[in-house]
Design a protein around this motif. Structure first.
Motif, PDB file in Angstrom:
ATOM      1  N   ILE B 230      -7.723-115.179  20.663  1.00 53.57           N
ATOM      2  CA  ILE B 230      -8.994-115.177  21.389  1.00 53.57           C
ATOM      3  C   ILE B 230      -9.338-113.778  21.871  1.00 53.57           C
ATOM      4  O   ILE B 230     -10.497-113.345  21.790  1.00 53.57           O
ATOM      5  N   VAL B 231      -8.336-113.040  22.290  1.00 48.90           N
ATOM      6  CA  VAL B 231      -8.584-111.661  22.748  1.00 48.90           C
ATOM      7  C   VAL B 231      -9.228-110.862  21.603  1.00 48.90           C
ATOM      8  O   VAL B 231     -10.254-110.208  21.768  1.00 48.90           O
ATOM      9  N   VAL B 232      -8.606-110.955  20.441  1.00 43.18           N
ATOM     10  CA  VAL B 232      -9.088-110.148  19.315  1.00 43.18           C
ATOM     11  C   VAL B 232     -10.475-110.602  18.871  1.00 43.18           C
ATOM     12  O   VAL B 232     -11.409-109.808  18.789  1.00 43.18           O
ATOM     13  N   ILE B 233     -10.606-111.902  18.640  1.00 39.61           N
ATOM     14  CA  ILE B 233     -11.866-112.367  18.069  1.00 39.61           C
ATOM     15  C   ILE B 233     -13.010-112.280  19.076  1.00 39.61           C
ATOM     16  O   ILE B 233     -14.086-111.774  18.771  1.00 39.61           O
ATOM     17  N   LYS B 234     -12.768-112.790  20.279  1.00 41.00           N
ATOM     18  CA  LYS B 234     -13.891-112.874  21.222  1.00 41.00           C
ATOM     19  C   LYS B 234     -14.174-111.543  21.927  1.00 41.00           C
ATOM     20  O   LYS B 234     -15.325-111.203  22.169  1.00 41.00           O
ATOM     21  N   HIS B 235     -13.126-110.826  22.271  1.00 45.99           N
ATOM     22  CA  HIS B 235     -13.360-109.644  23.095  1.00 45.99           C
ATOM     23  C   HIS B 235     -13.397-108.341  22.299  1.00 45.99           C
ATOM     24  O   HIS B 235     -14.233-107.491  22.555  1.00 45.99           O
ATOM     25  N   VAL B 236     -12.458-108.221  21.377  1.00 45.33           N
ATOM     26  CA  VAL B 236     -12.371-106.941  20.661  1.00 45.33           C
ATOM     27  C   VAL B 236     -13.399-106.858  19.539  1.00 45.33           C
ATOM     28  O   VAL B 236     -14.270-105.990  19.535  1.00 45.33           O
ATOM     29  N   VAL B 237     -13.318-107.813  18.608  1.00 43.54           N
ATOM     30  CA  VAL B 237     -14.131-107.713  17.393  1.00 43.54           C
ATOM     31  C   VAL B 237     -15.617-107.707  17.715  1.00 43.54           C
ATOM     32  O   VAL B 237     -16.383-106.921  17.164  1.00 43.54           O
ATOM     33  N   ARG B 238     -16.018-108.570  18.629  1.00 45.19           N
ATOM     34  CA  ARG B 238     -17.438-108.632  18.985  1.00 45.19           C
ATOM     35  C   ARG B 238     -17.982-107.269  19.358  1.00 45.19           C
ATOM     36  O   ARG B 238     -19.067-106.881  18.941  1.00 45.19           O
ATOM     37  N   ASN B 239     -17.244-106.547  20.140  1.00 47.96           N
ATOM     38  CA  ASN B 239     -17.707-105.226  20.557  1.00 47.96           C
ATOM     39  C   ASN B 239     -17.533-104.175  19.470  1.00 47.96           C
ATOM     40  O   ASN B 239     -18.346-103.268  19.328  1.00 47.96           O
ATOM     41  N   ALA B 240     -16.427-104.349  18.738  1.00 42.09           N
ATOM     42  CA  ALA B 240     -16.128-103.327  17.736  1.00 42.09           C
ATOM     43  C   ALA B 240     -17.111-103.376  16.572  1.00 42.09           C
ATOM     44  O   ALA B 240     -17.358-102.369  15.917  1.00 42.09           O
ATOM     45  N   LEU B 241     -17.682-104.558  16.325  1.00 40.50           N
ATOM     46  CA  LEU B 241     -18.499-104.693  15.118  1.00 40.50           C
ATOM     47  C   LEU B 241     -19.900-104.098  15.238  1.00 40.50           C
ATOM     48  O   LEU B 241     -20.605-104.004  14.255  1.00 40.50           O
TER      49      LEU B 241
END
Lengths: 595, 319
Positions: B230-241
């Protein structure tokens, strides 16, 4: 062999003492090719043999799909708008001329009932007209009958300057008269020895009057049939995307029995020559590909796979060097290489002769072109009757050195010969094309050993062959000392081809460098020979005149022929084709079949 | 936002005009002649070529030709090709499907590879997986498509004889066989383009994710006891993309513009091969139309990318 001897032989053939075949062989032995020999017999009214191409299938259809790869794809399908051969090939799938040329230079009737000759009264003795009998019962793909009106219309259509047809040169100076529904008479302005131009071969494809009539003249571009042809050919139109793909299906009402063999035909375009060769010879994805501008070595390697082969077809095309006898470095009246100037060194015949001795034609053939060309000393190489037996080529650096020594050209400290302060330093240009650059290098190397310094220049083909008046690098401007290119000869008669050797065609500023004599060299004798040949109805005399012109230009070392080029095609081992160097690759697509 | 959009669109007009002037002048200055093939053909008298040049208006001065082209273009008349005498818009429409299919699927393939690989590599920086992914990404975008294309043809068509290397738009089959044939012929070009694109995307995704993953809010999320997924998908990737989305949007014109080299190698009848054959034939109206449409698309997608950016990241405001 002179005119009298040939005349005697013809007499023997007429009397039945000598067979046609042995006549042809004897002619060939003295360097008179089949097409000329044919013409000679034809002129004397000797019956013509039927061209023998064995067509095996016993019924039409059933051959499955035929897949052809033209890497330069057709962009339009109106034969009279054809910008290049590619468009003619595309059109040839659907349209037919009255007659086509086979590889021996014989006429083969398509829409004509028979080939006109002196014997059947088609060709008149005065050379002022020719009468064609048309085949009856031929139908256009839309079911309408083919008649003389279509031929008349084709002439009117192509001859109208507003139509902007590319075949206008063939049709503008003739008149076509309708004798009856299936007979037409082509009338020439003056005696025309070579009558087989209009309605013959690539420029001769007949278009249907009922389809194109509303689109003659200025509206020609709007004709839907420019992209959706309605012809008489063996295949009917299905679909066409310019520059990409062309599809056709078998015409069940084709006028030749049991033809065609294939059910559908597909012509795909795009890509390059090497991969096209690969798709036919190596992987067998396609049955046939044309214009294999590929080094022979690569083709030979591909052929080892055993699925296909390269098919060389002799043609009249010639790769040659021109030596400039005008001065390309001095401007006179706004142009360089003007006939008013003289080249400081190349006007010396000894220098030109030496240059000719420095071309290693055998090596060029052996190592660069392979089956793609044959070393030659003649400008006209086919048909054989027009080929001079008098010219010989030689590669001899030593002899070149001797000639230059004798003429007083002395080597300076830098190894370059000079006389009166004028050095033998030349700029040698050609178009960018790998074999040509190798060829240049071979000549340069030999020239160096004879004390001649060549500066090699290569120009992009699109510039070199353009008619751009503002560009100094076009081949027709010839702003350098020597240049090399291939000139094409499309008909088995050299009359048009020989315009490159007459004085009134010299390219200059006045004619916007559109004149066809690029060498700018002229001789009264050649001019006279050409004028006489234009009106000479005796084929033997005519051939002799053209040979004379060839000898003047090659003998004076103005034109240094290198190779007679062959047209290369790639063909699947599973396909029987009937190629011809005098007509389109697809000229007899109706008779192609599986072995 | 509304005024921003209008302002941007107004700015686009002079830039497109400028582009068209530059294109037209460069083409006019370039040497060449659409009827050059006729020049070496002794059967065609030079007058024919001259008459055609005059008829098609090639001999007029550059500015006259430009103004004629511009006024026609404004009225929706794209002119006609010198080579085929067909209207240019018809030609382009004929070529569009093949290009969208091939280049579009290659973009999809590229994203399908780049996203998971890039994200996974970034979450485990300097691991074996990351090293390998990085190496391949470097190799991938260092090898030009004309090289990989020929290599693929050599291996899969010539040595193995598995795949056809001539792309056909008229496959003579229906139903599943049609799909199968279509799939088979598309594999190589799509793979060549897709892998090349994937390599550069992977590097972008990885660095974008690496930038974000170090930020405090990610640490906070982890401290809250959220699962790594959840950390990666919801918090990291959303912003990184966010930067990646812009990048993809800027690539979209290429989907319509085609891939010149790859289309030529595989004989795909797309816009790219239309452009190259038009250039080789000096077919000015076609070159003008294709390049001009292409520049319009670039301008348009730049605008879309900017708008997307603001929508994805509300911190950015339009002024």
């Amino acid at each position: 062999m002179d005119e009298n001897k040939i005349g005697k032989l013809v007499g023997q053939v007429k009397d039945g003492k000598l067979s046609r075949r042995s006549f042809m062989t004897r002619m060939a032995a003295v360097g008179i090719g089949a097409p000329t020999a044919w013409h000679i017999l034809d002129f004397h009214g000797v019956a013509r043999a039927q061209s023998a191409f064995a067509y095996k299938p016993t019924k039409a259809g059933g051959g499955g799909p035929l897949k052809i790869l033209l890497w330069q794809a057709p962009t339009l399908l109106n034969p009279h708008f054809a910008i290049g051969t590619k468009d003619q090939e595309g059109s040839r799938v659907f349209y037919e001329p009255l007659a086509g040329w086979d590889n021996d230079g014989n006429l083969v009737p398509f829409l004509a009932a028979e080939v006109p000759s002196r014997e059947n009264g088609g060709v008149t003795a005065d050379g002022l007209s020719v009468t064609w009998k048309l085949k009856q019962g031929v139908k256009w793909h839309d079911g309408k009958p083919f008649t003389a009106d279509d031929c008349i219309f084709t002439w009117q259509y192509a001859a109208d300057p507003a139509t902007a047809a590319t075949s206008i040169g063939t049709y503008q100076n003739i008149k076509v008269e309708k004798i009856d529904n299936f007979t037409i008479k082509v009338v020439f302005e003056k005696a025309t020895p070579f009558w087989a131009d209009a309605f013959v071969g690539a420029v001769g494809m007949v278009i249907p009057k009922h389809v194109f009539e509303p689109f003659k003249g200025a509206a020609s571009r709007d004709a839907p049939a420019n992209l959706k042809p309605v012809g008489t050919g063996a295949y009917k139109f299905v679909d066409f995307k310019p520059g990409d793909i062309l599809r056709g299906e078998r015409n069940p009402e084709y006028h030749i029995a049991n033809q065609p063999h294939f059910d559908t035909v597909e012509v795909k375009g795009g890509g390059d020559a090497v991969s096209a060769a690969r798709a036919v010879i190596q992987t067998g994805e396609f049955d046939y590909a044309w214009n294999m501008q590929v080094e022979d070595e690569i083709l030979l390697r591909m052929e080892r796979g055993g699925r296909g082969k390269a098919v060389p077809v002799p043609s009249g095309n010639i790769e040659f060097i021109i030596l400039n006898t005008t001065d390309p470095w001095t401007e006179v009246d706004g142009e360089r290489s003007s006939v008013k100037t003289k080249h400081p060194t190349l006007t010396d015949p000894a220098v030109r002769q030496a240059m000719n001795l420095l071309i290693d034609r055998e090596s060029v053939q052996k190592f660069i072109y392979g089956r793609g060309g044959k070393a030659t000393a003649n400008f006209v190489n086919a048909p054989a009757r027009f080929t001079s037996p008098n010219m010989k080529y030689e590669f001899n650096i030593e002899k070149a050195n001797q000639i230059l020594d004798k003429a007083g050209w002395v080597r300076g400290a830098d190894g370059i010969r000079a006389k009166d302060g004028k050095k033998l330093k030349y700029v040698y240009q050609t178009s960018i094309n790998a074999p040509r650059q190798k060829n240049q290098a071979i000549v340069k190397q030999a020239a160096q050993r004879a004390g001649i310094d060549l500066e090699l220049k290569s120009v992009t083909a699109s510039v070199y062959f353009s008619s751009d008046v503002a560009n100094p690098d076009t081949y027709s401007k010839f702003y350098c000392d020597m240049e090399m290119y291939t000139t094409t000869m499309l008909q088995p008669d050299p009359e048009r081809f020989m315009l490159q050797l007459v004085s009134w065609e010299i390219a200059n500023k006045e004619n916007k460098w559109q004149g066809r004599n690029i060498s700018r060299y002229s001789s009264k004798e050649a001019d006279d020979a050409f004028r006489e040949a234009q009106n000479s109805l005796d084929p033997a005399r005519r051939a002799a005149l053209f040979v004379r012109m060839n000898d003047i230009f090659c003998g004076d070392n103005i034109l240094l022929p290198i190779l007679a080029r062959t047209r290369m095609a790639a063909c699947s081992n599973n396909l029987v084709v009937n190629p011809s160097g005098w007509d389109n690759d697809l000229w007899m697509i109706n008779a192609w079949h599986r072995p | 936002m509304g005024t921003y959009l209008i302002r941007r669109l107004l700015i686009a007009i002079p830039s497109l005009l400028g582009i068209s002037i530059v294109l037209f002048t460069v083409l006019a200055l370039a040497p060449g002649d659409p009827f050059e093939e006729m020049a070496t053909n002794p059967n065609i008298p030079p007058e024919v070529r001259m008459a055609l040049r005059e008829k098609f208006g090639i001999d007029d001065p550059v500015y006259v030709r430009y103004i004629r082209w511009l006024t026609a273009m404004m009225q929706g008349d794209w002119g006609f090709s010198f080579a085929s005498r067909v209207n240019v818009d018809d030609l382009i429409l004929q070529r569009l499907p093949a290009t969208i299919f091939v280049v579009g699927s290659s973009q999809v393939l590229a994203l399908m590879i780049a996203l998971p690989v890039g994200i996974y590599a970034a979450t485990r920086p300097y691991s074996i997986f990351d090293q390998i992914a990085n190496t391949f990404a470097f190799i991938g975008f260092s090898l030009p498509t004309f090289f990989t294309g020929l290599l693929f043809i050599l291996v899969f068509s010539i040595w193995l004889d598995w795949l056809p290397f001539v792309f056909r738009t008229d496959i003579d089959a229906t139903g599943w066989r049609w799909f199968w044939e279509q799939f088979k012929q598309a594999i190589m070009p799509v793979a060549v383009l897709g892998l090349f694109q994937a390599a550069s995307y992977t590097r972008y995704v990885r660095s974008a994710v690496l930038d974000v993953i170090r930020l405090d809010f990610v640490t906070t999320a982890r401290a809250k006891g959220l699962s790594e997924r959840i950390v990666v998908i919801k918090h990291v990737v959303r912003n990184a993309l966010i930067p990646v989305v812009t990048l993809v949007a800027l690539q979209m014109p290429a989907v319509f513009g085609g891939a010149i080299v790859t289309e030529q190698i595989f004989r795909i009848p797309g816009i790219g091969s239309l452009l190259i054959s038009a250039i080789l034939a000096n077919d000015t109206p076609v070159i003008m139309a294709v390049t001009f449409v292409f520049s319009c698309l670039v301008v348009l997608f730049n605008l879309i990318a900017d708008l997307l950016y603001g929508w994805l990241d509300p911190r950015i405001s339009y002024r």
